[in-house]
Design a protein around this motif. Structure first.
Motif, PDB file in Angstrom:
ATOM      1  N   ILE A   1      35.264  40.404  48.269  1.00 28.36           N
ATOM      2  CA  ILE A   1      35.007  39.282  47.364  1.00 28.36           C
ATOM      3  C   ILE A   1      35.101  39.816  45.949  1.00 28.36           C
ATOM      4  N   VAL A   2      36.026  39.297  45.162  1.00 30.57           N
ATOM      5  CA  VAL A   2      36.222  39.779  43.796  1.00 30.57           C
ATOM      6  C   VAL A   2      36.198  38.600  42.836  1.00 30.57           C
ATOM      7  N   LEU A   3      35.892  38.914  41.581  1.00 31.62           N
ATOM      8  CA  LEU A   3      35.921  37.939  40.496  1.00 31.62           C
ATOM      9  C   LEU A   3      37.108  38.262  39.597  1.00 31.62           C
ATOM     10  N   LEU A   4      38.101  37.374  39.579  1.00 36.88           N
ATOM     11  CA  LEU A   4      39.235  37.531  38.672  1.00 36.88           C
ATOM     12  C   LEU A   4      38.812  37.134  37.263  1.00 36.88           C
ATOM     13  N   ASP A   5      39.050  38.005  36.311  1.00 37.50           N
ATOM     14  CA  ASP A   5      38.630  37.792  34.922  1.00 37.50           C
ATOM     15  C   ASP A   5      39.803  37.243  34.133  1.00 37.50           C
ATOM     16  N   TYR A   6      39.707  35.965  33.757  1.00 35.25           N
ATOM     17  CA  TYR A   6      40.708  35.330  32.915  1.00 35.25           C
ATOM     18  C   TYR A   6      40.252  35.283  31.459  1.00 35.25           C
ATOM     19  N   TYR A   7      39.470  36.267  31.036  1.00 33.49           N
ATOM     20  CA  TYR A   7      39.004  36.469  29.672  1.00 33.49           C
ATOM     21  C   TYR A   7      37.957  35.434  29.254  1.00 33.49           C
ATOM     22  N   SER A   8      38.228  34.168  29.388  1.00 32.58           N
ATOM     23  CA  SER A   8      37.250  33.153  28.985  1.00 32.58           C
ATOM     24  C   SER A   8      36.466  32.594  30.172  1.00 32.58           C
ATOM     25  N   PHE A   9      36.911  32.840  31.386  1.00 31.65           N
ATOM     26  CA  PHE A   9      36.205  32.404  32.595  1.00 31.65           C
ATOM     27  C   PHE A   9      36.597  33.322  33.740  1.00 31.65           C
ATOM     28  N   LYS A  10      35.820  33.246  34.844  1.00 33.13           N
ATOM     29  CA  LYS A  10      36.052  34.088  36.004  1.00 33.13           C
ATOM     30  C   LYS A  10      36.147  33.206  37.244  1.00 33.13           C
ATOM     31  N   VAL A  11      37.042  33.561  38.127  1.00 31.73           N
ATOM     32  CA  VAL A  11      37.285  32.788  39.352  1.00 31.73           C
ATOM     33  C   VAL A  11      37.009  33.686  40.558  1.00 31.73           C
ATOM     34  N   PRO A  12      36.133  33.264  41.488  1.00 34.46           N
ATOM     35  CA  PRO A  12      35.904  34.059  42.694  1.00 34.46           C
ATOM     36  C   PRO A  12      36.992  33.821  43.733  1.00 34.46           C
ATOM     37  N   VAL A  13      37.474  34.892  44.342  1.00 34.47           N
ATOM     38  CA  VAL A  13      38.455  34.798  45.420  1.00 34.47           C
ATOM     39  C   VAL A  13      38.017  35.728  46.539  1.00 34.47           C
ATOM     40  N   PHE A  14      38.342  35.336  47.767  1.00 34.16           N
ATOM     41  CA  PHE A  14      38.001  36.112  48.949  1.00 34.16           C
ATOM     42  C   PHE A  14      39.275  36.721  49.518  1.00 34.16           C
ATOM     43  N   ARG A  15      39.205  38.011  49.807  1.00 36.55           N
ATOM     44  CA  ARG A  15      40.316  38.653  50.505  1.00 36.55           C
ATOM     45  C   ARG A  15      39.965  38.707  51.988  1.00 36.55           C
ATOM     46  N   CYS A  16      40.829  38.128  52.831  1.00 35.56           N
ATOM     47  CA  CYS A  16      40.467  37.909  54.233  1.00 35.56           C
ATOM     48  C   CYS A  16      41.556  38.417  55.161  1.00 35.56           C
ATOM     49  N   ASP A  17      41.137  38.775  56.357  1.00 36.95           N
ATOM     50  CA  ASP A  17      42.053  38.992  57.473  1.00 36.95           C
ATOM     51  C   ASP A  17      42.094  37.705  58.276  1.00 36.95           C
ATOM     52  N   TRP A  18      43.224  37.012  58.259  1.00 40.51           N
ATOM     53  CA  TRP A  18      43.296  35.706  58.896  1.00 40.51           C
ATOM     54  C   TRP A  18      44.218  35.765  60.111  1.00 40.51           C
ATOM     55  N   ALA A  19      44.114  34.753  60.936  1.00 39.81           N
ATOM     56  CA  ALA A  19      44.950  34.639  62.133  1.00 39.81           C
ATOM     57  C   ALA A  19      45.255  33.180  62.374  1.00 39.81           C
TER      58      ALA A  19
END
Length: 402
Positions: free
Chosen positions: A301-319
């Motif tokens: 689980i990481v927070l992408l930093d777009y300088y003025s705001f941050k977006v959480p994204v999940f890195r997953c193993d999917w099937a």
């Protein structure tokens, strides 16, 4: 009874009793929804009679007491009185536990309950006049107090800074762009521009979607308007390579953890419906874009930093359940997938409602969606099995007329 029992019985019991129990669980699951359809309740009232007849084929007469017979009248009662959550006993039973904890002198239980209840009521009244005081007995929204420019949700673990590789960063940024409502007009503009530049894109949907995904981020950075919103401009600029990684996150009323966190409750399963290019076989060149259901587990689980705001994204193993394909992708979602059984490597999809969030502006087709883990409508009612359903682990008793 509504969800977990159906999942637990998927690999147990013969087909006849298993299907009967599935229908009974689906009846209670649909009856206990927040929004009820009156026409659907009439249909449930008719179907529950057939369900009980199926149960009579496989269960002994001692099973059918007054509680089982009560199910005949539940759908009609809901049709006359409304949703059942306004009339069931669970809130009162939970509150009785609270009142029992007030009793410190067992010789005077009524006085202890009255004194503690009045004391708590005074504290609740006084807390309303104290600044930054948390309300007593009031649940707070899990996604409130958003700080540090977070778009949504909040982390619940210690963060670790890391640098993403270029291809990983591009994949995460591409997912954010393709799932942001403000970017949708630019997506259509880019597709139309690609169709005009090359005629092959008009007849080959696979090639069009592939070029669209590869070049959209770079195209957006050059075609964003000056009068666009600040959010669009920062999205076009792209995120930083430095991100913060977490092992737990709360978003949309759900609590998620990565698969590396050893917990008694999983909280690492997710599912998503993604638009992807579909084909029936390797020799099929008539590709079409369709919606496919994937499910998997969270790896990071990481927070992408777009300088003025941050977006959480999940890195997953999917099937993909139909093909069994596995890979890694970036997405975040709001559905849990509990384990099917201890011996199985697959997971049974089970959707769970969010905790502490009540969206009253639901569309009509979403409002009547039940969180049923299995599609019981496809089950066969007329079961013609030749399996004996007699108990063989004990001696039988011959009953004769006197």
């Amino acid at each position: 009874m509504q969800q977990l029992l159906s999942v637990a019985l998927r690999s147990l019991l013969p087909k006849g009793p298993r299907s009967a129990l599935f229908l009974l669980c689906a009846f209670y699951n649909e009856l206990c929804q927040r929004v009820l359809d009156r026409n659907r309740l009439e249909q449930l009232e008719e179907n529950i009679g057939e369900t009980l007849c199926m149960l009579e084929r496989y269960f002994p007469p001692a099973f059918f007491n007054i509680s089982v017979h009560l199910t005949i009248h539940l759908a009609r009662e809901a049709r006359l009185c409304g949703p059942v959550q306004f009339r069931w006993m669970y809130p009162f039973e939970r509150f009785m536990k609270t009142l029992k904890e007030y009793v410190k002198n067992r010789a005077r239980p009524e006085g202890c309950i009255a004194e503690c209840y009045l004391a708590e009521e005074r504290m609740r009244f006084c807390s309303a006049y104290i600044k930054k005081a948390a309300g007593i007995g009031i649940r707070s929204n899990r996604n409130q107090d958003l700080d540090n420019g977070l778009v949504e949700g909040r982390p619940i673990s210690q963060g670790k800074e890391k640098i993403l590789e270029d291809h990983v960063l591009q994949a995460a940024h591409r997912y954010v762009l393709f799932n942001t409502a403000e970017v949708e007009p630019y997506l259509q503009m880019h597709i139309e521009e690609l169709k005009q530049t090359n005629r092959r894109f008009l007849i080959n949907e696979t090639l069009l979607q592939k070029r669209h995904m590869e070049t959209f981020a770079q195209w957006l950075s050059k075609h964003v308007f000056d009068n666009s919103s600040d959010r669009i401009q920062w999205l076009a600029h792209g995120p930083r390579k430095h991100v913060v990684s977490y092992m737990g996150y709360i978003i949309n009323g759900y609590r998620f953890h990565t698969i590396d966190v050893e917990r008694s409750t999983q909280d690492s399963g997710v599912s998503i419906e993604a638009d992807t290019v579909c084909q029936s076989s390797a020799n099929d060149y008539s590709h079409t874009v369709g919606r496919v259901l994937y499910y998997g587990v969270i790896r990071d689980i990481v927070l992408l930093d777009y300088y003025s705001f941050k977006v959480p994204v999940f890195r997953c193993d999917w099937a993909n359940h139909e093909t069994g394909n596995q890979n890694g992708r970036w997405f975040y979602t709001d559905q849990l997938t509990p384990r099917d059984n201890d011996e199985s490597n697959w997971y049974g999809l089970l959707k769970a409602p969010p905790r502490g969030m009540h969206n009253m502006n639901l569309l009509e087709e979403e409002a009547y969606t039940s969180f049923t883990p299995l599609d019981v409508s496809t089950l066969e009612i007329n079961i013609t099995e030749k399996e004996p359903y007699a108990r063989n682990e004990c001696e039988g008793i011959d009953v004769t007329d006197p």
